[in-house]
Every structure is written in structure tokens, then in C-alpha cells.
Design a protein around this motif. Structure first.
Motif, short mmCIF file in Angstrom:
data_model
loop_
_atom_site.label_atom_id
_atom_site.label_comp_id
_atom_site.label_asym_id
_atom_site.label_seq_id
_atom_site.Cartn_x
_atom_site.Cartn_y
_atom_site.Cartn_z
N ALA A 177 0.83 -1.22 0.00
CA ALA A 177 0.00 0.00 0.00
C ALA A 177 0.85 1.25 0.00
O ALA A 177 0.59 2.22 -0.72
CB ALA A 177 -0.95 -0.03 1.21
N ILE A 178 1.93 1.22 0.84
CA ILE A 178 2.82 2.40 0.90
C ILE A 178 3.50 2.60 -0.45
O ILE A 178 3.65 3.74 -0.93
CB ILE A 178 3.85 2.21 2.02
CG1 ILE A 178 3.17 2.23 3.38
CG2 ILE A 178 4.93 3.29 1.95
CD1 ILE A 178 4.09 1.92 4.55
N ILE A 231 2.37 1.77 -3.42
CA ILE A 231 1.41 2.28 -4.41
C ILE A 231 1.13 3.77 -4.19
O ILE A 231 1.11 4.57 -5.13
CB ILE A 231 0.11 1.46 -4.33
CG1 ILE A 231 0.36 0.01 -4.79
CG2 ILE A 231 -0.99 2.11 -5.17
CD1 ILE A 231 -0.84 -0.91 -4.62
N ILE A 232 0.95 4.13 -2.91
CA ILE A 232 0.68 5.54 -2.61
C ILE A 232 1.88 6.41 -2.98
O ILE A 232 1.74 7.50 -3.56
CB ILE A 232 0.33 5.72 -1.12
CG1 ILE A 232 -1.01 5.03 -0.83
CG2 ILE A 232 0.26 7.19 -0.74
CD1 ILE A 232 -1.36 4.98 0.65
N SER A 233 3.09 5.96 -2.68
CA SER A 233 4.30 6.72 -3.03
C SER A 233 4.41 6.89 -4.53
O SER A 233 4.79 7.96 -5.03
CB SER A 233 5.54 6.01 -2.47
OG SER A 233 5.48 5.92 -1.06
N CYS A 279 1.95 6.94 -6.67
CA CYS A 279 0.92 7.91 -7.10
C CYS A 279 1.37 9.35 -6.83
O CYS A 279 1.23 10.25 -7.68
CB CYS A 279 -0.40 7.63 -6.40
SG CYS A 279 -1.19 6.10 -6.94
N PHE A 280 1.96 9.60 -5.63
CA PHE A 280 2.45 10.94 -5.31
C PHE A 280 3.57 11.35 -6.25
O PHE A 280 3.64 12.50 -6.71
CB PHE A 280 2.92 11.00 -3.86
CG PHE A 280 1.83 11.35 -2.88
CD1 PHE A 280 1.33 12.64 -2.82
CD2 PHE A 280 1.30 10.38 -2.05
CE1 PHE A 280 0.33 12.96 -1.92
CE2 PHE A 280 0.29 10.69 -1.16
CZ PHE A 280 -0.21 11.98 -1.09
#
Length: 275
Positions: free
Chosen positions: A17-18, A20-22, A24-25
Motif C-alpha cells: 500500500a505504501i 502504491i501511494i508513493s 501515485c504521489f
């Protein structure tokens, strides 16, 4: 469907999850500069004084937009030229920024010709200036109203009040010279002081011209007039003059018309007793 998530340990799912979020940012910030064109900065070219067409071409070639915000008219500046730009020249803006231009009108606006008749030359000139009209010049005619406007001319033809004329039009003013067509007898001011003569001549709209004072005159206003030109009489005929004209005078410290004191110092032998 989500068995692969539930079958893995929690910490594995957390790391995924981390990640994927990184990602995206990172993708967002990488595309931000492209979306906002933050790195595409332009310096506004200086187009003041250029024609409108040339200014638009220069600004659009730099990736800038143009909007004609306002127009004024100044006859001393070339028509359709740029008077002002906003933002100002050399300002840093983003590509696609709109530059607002103020341009000089191609055609002069029209106004109604004012009625200047009866105005003094000073008041008439001030009104012309306020309306954007020019004073072409002045000429004089015989009229007792000195320096008052008697006629207003455009292109050597009289123009009536209310006639539409372009801003910047030159107007010729016809003024009275203070001398009417009627004549009067020349006033007799010999024997008066200069101050008395001035007050007296004002009632006839006549002024004092050249003043020639004898060396003994210390105060001209108190000096006595012993000669005037034109004189009151020309032989057996009285001279005439027009209101608005002037009389030249000669001054002396003594009144030439004042009676002289009697001489009391007679010779002893004339009236006295004989010896």
C-alpha cells in the motif's frame, strides 16, 4: 477475489500500500509542472509605441494572449499605437497569460463646438484645451470689448456652436481690439496729475500710452501732465479718437497751469515817495 490480500501477512500488504501511494504521489508531482507550466516562464516584451498589429504579433509569438482593454485618443501620438501594456514590459508571466493593451484610437472622436463668443481670450483658451481642441491663433477687429471673443473660425469659416468637430481641431478666434467704430472728442488732461488722468480716462475706455517724465519728477502718479498726444485741439478744430485708444503724456513736477505768485519785490523808486 481479494484472497491474495487476506492470505498474505499484514506487513506485506502495508508495504504494498505504501509503495502504491508513493508511486501515485511521485507521478502527481512529476506531472504537476507540465500541468501548471510552472517552468515555462516568459518575459513580457516591450510593445509600447508599436502599432497594434505589430504588438499582437510579438506577444503571440511568445505564447502570450492579447486583449485590447481600452482606447483613448491623443493627436500627438501615431494612430493605433500602443500606449500602455499590463502587465508591464519585462514582467515574468506564464505562457498563455493575457496581456492587456491600451491603444490610441485610429479615428478622432467628435465633440460639439462650444460657444466661445463673449469669453475672454484666457477663458476661451482654457475651455478649448479642456475639450481637446487647439488654438490656431487670434486676429482682431474693431470692437469696444477688448480681448473678448467675437467670432470662432475653423478653416477660415465661421463655425456655429453645436457643430460636430473632431478632437484636435484648430480654432481661430476673432477678438475685439477695444476700439469701436464710434469716435469721440479727445479728452483734455493737461494740468491733471497722472493718477487723476487715469481715473478720468477710464470713463471713456481710453488708456495712458507712453509716459515721458522730466528729470524733476520723482513719482509719476503725482507728476503733472503739461503735454498730451493727440492734443485736444488741432488749430480751430477739436481732435477725435476711438474708445480703446491711448493718449501719450509728458510729465513735470510742477503744474504749468497753476497761477504764478505775484512779485512783491518792486523797485524802491517806482511806488515809494520821491527823495
Amino acid at each position: 477475489m481479494f484472497r491474495f490480500i487476506t492470505t498474505r501477512p499484514f506487513w506485506v500488504n502495508l508495504l504494498v500500500a505504501i509503495a502504491i501511494i508513493s508511486a501515485c504521489f511521485a507521478l502527481f508531482f512529476m506531472s504537476l509542472a507540465s500541468i501548471t507550466k510552472h517552468d515555462d516562464i516568459k518575459k513580457v516584451p516591450d510593445v509600447v509605441g508599436k502599432s497594434t498589429a505589430e504588438a499582437v504579433q510579438i506577444l503571440e509569438s511568445q505564447g502570450l494572449k492579447v486583449s485590447l482593454q481600452d482606447s483613448v485618443y491623443i493627436d500627438s501620438i501615431p494612430k493605433s499605437s500602443v500606449l500602455k501594456e499590463s502587465p508591464d514590459a519585462d514582467a515574468l508571466v506564464k505562457e498563455g497569460r493575457t496581456i492587456f493593451l491600451t491603444v490610441n484610437r485610429a479615428q478622432a472622436p467628435t465633440i460639439s463646438m462650444p460657444d466661445l463668443r463673449g469669453f475672454s481670450i484666457t477663458s476661451a483658451q482654457l475651455l478649448l484645451q479642456n475639450l481637446g481642441l487647439k488654438l490656431e491663433g487670434t486676429k482682431y477687429i474693431n470692437d469696444v470689448a477688448k480681448n473678448a471673443v467675437k467670432q470662432q473660425l475653423v478653416n477660415n469659416a465661421e463655425i456655429q456652436p453645436g457643430t460636430p468637430i473632431p478632437v484636435g481641431t484648430s480654432v481661430l478666434l476673432v477678438l475685439g481690439n477695444g476700439a469701436g467704430n464710434e469716435t469721440m472728442e479727445v479728452p483734455d488732461i493737461v494740468g491733471m496729475t497722472l493718477a487723476e488722468a487715469r481715473d478720468y480716462l477710464q470713463t471713456f475706455n481710453i488708456s495712458i500710452g507712453t509716459i515721458t517724465a522730466n528729470p524733476d519728477v520723482t513719482n509719476q502718479d503725482e507728476g503733472f501732465i503739461f503735454k498730451q498726444d493727440p492734443p485736444r485741439n488741432n488749430g480751430f478744430q477739436k481732435n477725435r479718437m476711438k474708445p480703446g485708444q491711448a493718449i501719450n503724456v509728458w510729465l513735470s513736477a510742477q503744474d504749468a497751469n497753476a497761477p504764478k505768485p505775484e512779485n512783491n519785490d518792486a523797485n524802491p523808486g517806482e511806488n515809494g515817495p520821491g527823495v
